[in-house]
Design an enzyme around this catalytic site. Structure first.
Site, PDB file in Angstrom:
ATOM      1  N   GLU A   1      65.706 -24.040 -33.442  1.00 60.17           N
ATOM      2  CA  GLU A   1      65.443 -24.768 -32.195  1.00 60.17           C
ATOM      3  C   GLU A   1      66.437 -25.929 -32.082  1.00 60.17           C
ATOM      4  O   GLU A   1      66.497 -26.782 -32.965  1.00 60.17           O
ATOM      5  CB  GLU A   1      64.012 -25.310 -32.207  1.00 60.17           C
ATOM      6  CG  GLU A   1      63.660 -26.034 -30.922  1.00 60.17           C
ATOM      7  CD  GLU A   1      62.210 -26.484 -30.890  1.00 60.17           C
ATOM      8  OE1 GLU A   1      61.772 -27.190 -31.823  1.00 60.17           O
ATOM      9  OE2 GLU A   1      61.516 -26.151 -29.912  1.00 60.17           O
TER      10      GLU A   1
ATOM     11  N   GLU B   1      50.956 -27.388 -31.923  1.00 57.25           N
ATOM     12  CA  GLU B   1      51.836 -26.790 -30.909  1.00 57.25           C
ATOM     13  C   GLU B   1      53.244 -27.169 -31.315  1.00 57.25           C
ATOM     14  O   GLU B   1      53.605 -28.344 -31.268  1.00 57.25           O
ATOM     15  CB  GLU B   1      51.437 -27.318 -29.518  1.00 57.25           C
ATOM     16  CG  GLU B   1      51.892 -26.408 -28.403  1.00 57.25           C
ATOM     17  CD  GLU B   1      53.259 -26.784 -27.905  1.00 57.25           C
ATOM     18  OE1 GLU B   1      54.245 -26.191 -28.410  1.00 57.25           O
ATOM     19  OE2 GLU B   1      53.360 -27.668 -27.052  1.00 57.25           O
TER      20      GLU B   1
ATOM     21  N   CYS C   1      59.357 -27.444 -25.318  1.00 58.66           N
ATOM     22  CA  CYS C   1      59.072 -26.487 -26.399  1.00 58.66           C
ATOM     23  C   CYS C   1      59.299 -25.056 -25.950  1.00 58.66           C
ATOM     24  O   CYS C   1      59.664 -24.214 -26.754  1.00 58.66           O
ATOM     25  CB  CYS C   1      57.650 -26.693 -26.907  1.00 58.66           C
ATOM     26  SG  CYS C   1      56.441 -26.746 -25.612  1.00 58.66           S
TER      27      CYS C   1
ATOM     28  N   GLY D   1      54.793 -31.132 -31.923  1.00 61.36           N
ATOM     29  CA  GLY D   1      56.035 -31.649 -32.482  1.00 61.36           C
ATOM     30  C   GLY D   1      56.794 -30.551 -33.192  1.00 61.36           C
ATOM     31  O   GLY D   1      56.651 -29.367 -32.850  1.00 61.36           O
ATOM     32  N   SER D   2      57.555 -30.935 -34.192  1.00 58.14           N
ATOM     33  CA  SER D   2      58.409 -29.957 -34.863  1.00 58.14           C
ATOM     34  C   SER D   2      57.586 -29.068 -35.802  1.00 58.14           C
ATOM     35  O   SER D   2      56.537 -29.475 -36.317  1.00 58.14           O
ATOM     36  CB  SER D   2      59.475 -30.692 -35.674  1.00 58.14           C
ATOM     37  OG  SER D   2      58.863 -31.509 -36.651  1.00 58.14           O
ATOM     38  N   THR D   3      58.085 -27.866 -36.025  1.00 58.64           N
ATOM     39  CA  THR D   3      57.432 -26.944 -36.953  1.00 58.64           C
ATOM     40  C   THR D   3      57.390 -27.554 -38.349  1.00 58.64           C
ATOM     41  O   THR D   3      56.388 -27.447 -39.068  1.00 58.64           O
ATOM     42  CB  THR D   3      58.180 -25.593 -36.944  1.00 58.64           C
ATOM     43  OG1 THR D   3      57.995 -25.007 -35.646  1.00 58.64           O
ATOM     44  CG2 THR D   3      57.646 -24.634 -37.993  1.00 58.64           C
ATOM     45  N   GLU D   4      58.474 -28.236 -38.709  1.00 56.84           N
ATOM     46  CA  GLU D   4      58.552 -28.850 -40.041  1.00 56.84           C
ATOM     47  C   GLU D   4      57.390 -29.838 -40.244  1.00 56.84           C
ATOM     48  O   GLU D   4      56.669 -29.775 -41.236  1.00 56.84           O
ATOM     49  CB  GLU D   4      59.898 -29.581 -40.120  1.00 56.84           C
ATOM     50  CG  GLU D   4      60.199 -30.217 -41.430  1.00 56.84           C
ATOM     51  CD  GLU D   4      61.360 -31.210 -41.303  1.00 56.84           C
ATOM     52  OE1 GLU D   4      62.092 -31.172 -40.282  1.00 56.84           O
ATOM     53  OE2 GLU D   4      61.507 -32.030 -42.217  1.00 56.84           O
ATOM     54  N   ILE D   5      57.189 -30.735 -39.289  1.00 59.02           N
ATOM     55  CA  ILE D   5      56.115 -31.733 -39.442  1.00 59.02           C
ATOM     56  C   ILE D   5      54.744 -31.085 -39.233  1.00 59.02           C
ATOM     57  O   ILE D   5      53.762 -31.494 -39.843  1.00 59.02           O
ATOM     58  CB  ILE D   5      56.345 -32.932 -38.493  1.00 59.02           C
ATOM     59  CG1 ILE D   5      57.655 -33.664 -38.859  1.00 59.02           C
ATOM     60  CG2 ILE D   5      55.176 -33.902 -38.523  1.00 59.02           C
ATOM     61  CD1 ILE D   5      57.682 -34.282 -40.256  1.00 59.02           C
ATOM     62  N   GLY D   6      54.682 -30.051 -38.412  1.00 54.30           N
ATOM     63  CA  GLY D   6      53.419 -29.316 -38.245  1.00 54.30           C
ATOM     64  C   GLY D   6      52.910 -28.810 -39.594  1.00 54.30           C
ATOM     65  O   GLY D   6      51.723 -28.890 -39.903  1.00 54.30           O
TER      66      GLY D   6
ATOM     67  N   LYS E   1      48.299 -41.367 -31.083  1.00 50.58           N
ATOM     68  CA  LYS E   1      49.552 -41.953 -31.555  1.00 50.58           C
ATOM     69  C   LYS E   1      50.703 -41.284 -30.804  1.00 50.58           C
ATOM     70  O   LYS E   1      51.071 -40.147 -31.092  1.00 50.58           O
ATOM     71  CB  LYS E   1      49.764 -41.775 -33.062  1.00 50.58           C
ATOM     72  CG  LYS E   1      50.914 -42.688 -33.522  1.00 50.58           C
ATOM     73  CD  LYS E   1      51.578 -42.282 -34.813  1.00 50.58           C
ATOM     74  CE  LYS E   1      52.598 -41.209 -34.662  1.00 50.58           C
ATOM     75  NZ  LYS E   1      53.790 -41.551 -33.867  1.00 50.58           N
TER      76      LYS E   1
HETATM   77  O1  TXE Z   1      59.714 -34.458 -34.207  1.00 50.45           O
HETATM   78  P1  TXE Z   1      58.492 -34.821 -35.119  1.00 50.45           P
HETATM   79  P2  TXE Z   1      61.130 -35.225 -34.049  1.00 50.45           P
HETATM   80  C1  TXE Z   1      61.242 -30.440 -32.408  1.00 50.45           C
HETATM   81  C2  TXE Z   1      62.625 -30.345 -31.803  1.00 50.45           C
HETATM   82  C3  TXE Z   1      63.269 -31.619 -32.247  1.00 50.45           C
HETATM   83  C4  TXE Z   1      62.667 -31.772 -33.619  1.00 50.45           C
HETATM   84  C5  TXE Z   1      62.675 -33.146 -34.203  1.00 50.45           C
HETATM   85  O2  TXE Z   1      63.305 -29.245 -32.359  1.00 50.45           O
HETATM   86  O3  TXE Z   1      64.660 -31.508 -32.300  1.00 50.45           O
HETATM   87  O4  TXE Z   1      61.344 -31.341 -33.476  1.00 50.45           O
HETATM   88  O5  TXE Z   1      61.999 -34.082 -33.377  1.00 50.45           O
HETATM   89  C6  TXE Z   1      54.889 -37.652 -35.594  1.00 50.45           C
HETATM   90  N1  TXE Z   1      52.537 -37.228 -40.148  1.00 50.45           N
HETATM   91  N2  TXE Z   1      60.242 -30.912 -31.468  1.00 50.45           N
HETATM   92  O6  TXE Z   1      61.691 -35.534 -35.380  1.00 50.45           O
HETATM   93  O7  TXE Z   1      58.947 -35.584 -36.310  1.00 50.45           O
HETATM   94  C7  TXE Z   1      55.943 -38.460 -34.891  1.00 50.45           C
HETATM   95  O8  TXE Z   1      55.718 -39.840 -35.072  1.00 50.45           O
HETATM   96  C8  TXE Z   1      52.012 -37.372 -38.919  1.00 50.45           C
HETATM   97  C9  TXE Z   1      59.547 -29.896 -30.739  1.00 50.45           C
HETATM   98  O9  TXE Z   1      60.975 -36.345 -33.152  1.00 50.45           O
HETATM   99  O10 TXE Z   1      57.723 -33.571 -35.317  1.00 50.45           O
HETATM  100  C10 TXE Z   1      55.753 -38.001 -33.457  1.00 50.45           C
HETATM  101  O11 TXE Z   1      54.635 -38.668 -32.889  1.00 50.45           O
HETATM  102  N3  TXE Z   1      52.760 -37.473 -37.815  1.00 50.45           N
HETATM  103  C11 TXE Z   1      58.422 -30.409 -29.992  1.00 50.45           C
HETATM  104  C12 TXE Z   1      55.427 -36.514 -33.615  1.00 50.45           C
HETATM  105  O12 TXE Z   1      54.979 -36.386 -34.960  1.00 50.45           O
HETATM  106  C13 TXE Z   1      54.097 -37.411 -37.946  1.00 50.45           C
HETATM  107  C14 TXE Z   1      58.429 -31.786 -29.494  1.00 50.45           C
HETATM  108  C15 TXE Z   1      56.588 -35.554 -33.388  1.00 50.45           C
HETATM  109  O13 TXE Z   1      57.639 -35.872 -34.232  1.00 50.45           O
HETATM  110  C16 TXE Z   1      54.703 -37.248 -39.204  1.00 50.45           C
HETATM  111  C17 TXE Z   1      59.159 -32.710 -30.342  1.00 50.45           C
HETATM  112  C18 TXE Z   1      53.855 -37.162 -40.347  1.00 50.45           C
HETATM  113  N4  TXE Z   1      54.335 -36.991 -41.582  1.00 50.45           N
HETATM  114  C19 TXE Z   1      60.066 -32.245 -31.257  1.00 50.45           C
HETATM  115  N5  TXE Z   1      56.041 -37.232 -39.027  1.00 50.45           N
HETATM  116  C20 TXE Z   1      57.627 -29.472 -29.140  1.00 50.45           C
HETATM  117  N6  TXE Z   1      56.865 -28.569 -29.772  1.00 50.45           N
HETATM  118  O14 TXE Z   1      57.623 -29.545 -27.943  1.00 50.45           O
HETATM  119  C21 TXE Z   1      56.274 -37.346 -37.705  1.00 50.45           C
HETATM  120  N7  TXE Z   1      55.100 -37.471 -37.039  1.00 50.45           N
END
Ligand code: TXE
Length: 498
Positions: A402, A271, A305, A249-254, A196
């Site tokens: 970040e 990551e 990142c 992705g983000s730490t929050e969603i991680g 995805k």
């Molecule tokens: O990230 P999300 P966002 C950080 C960076 C940025 C912030 C927000 O600080 O400003 O995150 O970006 C999927 N269940 N990074 O909101 O939401 C989403 O569809 C499953 C750092 O765009 O974390 C996308 O495919 N999946 C980073 C992916 O997660 C979910 C790179 C990333 O989105 C989900 C990107 C859920 N509940 C952002 N919610 C890095 N480490 O390099 C979202 N997604």
């Protein structure tokens, strides 16, 4: 043309955009079960250029079922490892053959300069596939003599097996790189996958779909669904037929994903975000360090990142470092992504634009001064000036959080112990760079800084063979290298009484 005017797209790019609203399941393009879609926005001019499918639960279930069937009937796992390796190599060849189109799509979708995509991104996606292809024939496990059993009475060995169906959830900052860095080890290990991509940037992942079938992968081995995180992404993380989640992705969603995956105890690698320090010692080559520090934060508009988002320069050289970084700012001045003169593009989306501008504002309100940049540019599109904030305090949000934009905070230090403490004063621990000619100081600091990667006299150098991941809240597990492939495997002990 103004630097913010987007160029016309090629016919190939127009075709890829026009056919974007579809899902790739079982080696075929299929329509969604419902009509929901997501706009595709070109960040260089903020215009809507097409639509992606916002996959429904039923769409995700269909993709997972295809991957499950392909895994369980052995059409991929029982293929000769050499043949699996060949499929992955063929995919790399096909991306290479279409490199120009991939670079353009990445530029249109993400906003990165097409030249940068062509020079760095697309080649590193290809490198990752080629490196990981080789692991298909090299995955092995160690067998030790059982400790408590009579020698000769038992035959005991360890099998390393593919974990099963892997759900790969990618972010928008390097769309093709993020997709391939997860697909490649998963396939080499023998998993089948559902990818995805991020809802903002799914064009190159979809283009990959065409090449999957052409590369000879059996149906169902690679499935691609586009959609929002809280719907399609969330469905993947709780799906009982998914065995492993790999997320960037983000730490929050991680954290959300880790919790969601707990119910079915899936394997999880994460990551996540970073706030990587760039430490410049007084004896450093200041020209190289200044250019390196600028590149560390302005490359891909800071949306990386491992971005070097905190500069720590020794008090004696702080002003000169700042001068060097300022001199570099013009080079990184943003332009539309298809402008061949550009080194930095707009940020990816309206949301990201607002988030980054809000951080700059917050820093100013908290007492930081803007040494360079600080504003937005252009009348349409998401352009932000390369920005350096000084007079910051350790607990300010701009120092701790970040930002993920072209914004760096610069601070002074006096000695190595102090800078090690400052560098580690963060919830994150992804990367760090040290700039010096003093090898002892370099290695001493490298040992003290809590980060998954430490660079010496360079930054953001990433290699497929070198383990990549984070300490602290920057993630769980490692990608790349042997650990990156093993993260898609299970160990099985077989103990047979003779
Ligand atoms: O990230 P999300 P966002 C950080 C960076 C940025 C912030 C927000 O600080 O400003 O995150 O970006 C999927 N269940 N990074 O909101 O939401 C989403 O569809 C499953 C750092 O765009 O974390 C996308 O495919 N999946 C980073 C992916 O997660 C979910 C790179 C990333 O989105 C989900 C990107 C859920 N509940 C952002 N919610 C890095 N480490 O390099 C979202 N997604």
């Amino acid at each position: 043309l103004s630097p913010f005017t987007q160029r016309d797209y090629s016919d190939a790019a127009k075709r890829a955009i026009a056919r974007a609203p579809a899902l790739f399941i079982d080696n075929a393009w299929v329509a969604s079960t419902h009509g929901a879609t997501i706009p595709i926005i070109d960040p260089s001019n903020a215009r809507e250029i097409g639509r992606f499918v916002d996959a429904s639960d039923a769409d995700v279930d269909r993709a997972v079922a295809a991957a499950r069937r392909a895994f369980d009937d052995g059409r991929w796992t029982t293929l000769r490892p050499l043949d699996r390796e060949r499929c992955i190599h063929r995919l790399a060849d096909l991306i290479e053959a279409h490199a120009d189109e991939f670079s353009e799509l990445e530029a249109i979708d993400n906003g990165m300069p097409k030249g940068m995509a062509a020079a760095a991104d697309i080649p590193s996606a290809i490198d990752m596939l080629r490196y990981m292809a080789g692991w298909a024939t090299k995955i092995s496990s160690e067998t030790t003599l059982p400790a408590s059993l009579p020698v000769g009475a038992y035959h005991a060995y360890v099998r390393r097996e593919a974990v099963g169906v892997a759900a790969l959830i990618a972010p928008w900052n390097f769309p093709l790189v993020m997709a391939t860095l997860k697909i490649a080890p998963a396939l080499a290990a023998g998993c089948t996958v559902v990818l995805k991509p991020a809802e903002q940037t799914s064009l190159t992942a979809l283009r990959l779909g065409d090449l999957i079938a052409e590369a000879g992968f059996p149906a169902g081995v690679v499935n691609i669904v586009t959609g929002n995180g809280h719907t399609a992404g969330a469905r993947l993380t709780t799906h009982p037929d998914v065995d492993k989640i790999a997320f960037t992705g983000s730490t929050e969603i991680g954290k959300v994903i880790n919790r969601a995956a707990t119910d079915t105890l899936k394997h999880v690698t994460l990551e996540l975000g970073g706030k990587s320090p760039v430490v410049i010692l007084p004896d450093a080559d200041l020209e190289a360090a200044g250019a390196g520090a600028a590149g560390a934060i302005f490359f891909n508009a800071g949306q990386i990142c491992v971005a070097g988002s905190r500069i720590y320069a020794h008090r004696d050289v702080f002003d000169r470092v700042l001068e060097q970084v300022s001199e570099q700012a013009a080079f990184w001045s943003p332009r539309a992504s298809l402008d061949p003169a550009g080194h930095m593009g707009p940020v990816v989306s309206q949301d990201q634009f607002e988030r980054v501008m809000a951080y700059i504002d917050d820093g100013k309100k908290a007492g930081a001064s803007v040494a360079i940049g600080g504003g937005s540019l252009g009348s349409e599109g998401y352009y932000i000036e390369p920005t350096v904030l000084v007079d910051v305090k350790p607990q300010m949000r701009v120092v701790q959080e970040e930002i993920f934009g072209p914004v760096v905070v610069a601070q002074r230090f006096d000695d190595l112990d102090e800078v090690a403490r400052q560098a580690n004063d963060s919830a994150f621990g992804l990367g760090a760079s040290i700039w010096t000619k003093d090898l002892s100081a370099m290695h001493r600091l490298a040992g003290k800084i809590k980060a998954g990667t430490v660079w010496g006299n360079c930054h953001s150098v990433i290699d497929p063979a070198m383990p990549f991941g984070g300490y602290k809240q920057s993630g769980l597990g490692r990608e790349h290298g042997r650990p990156g492939v093993e993260a898609y495997t299970e160990l099985k002990s077989v103990i047979v009484q003779l």
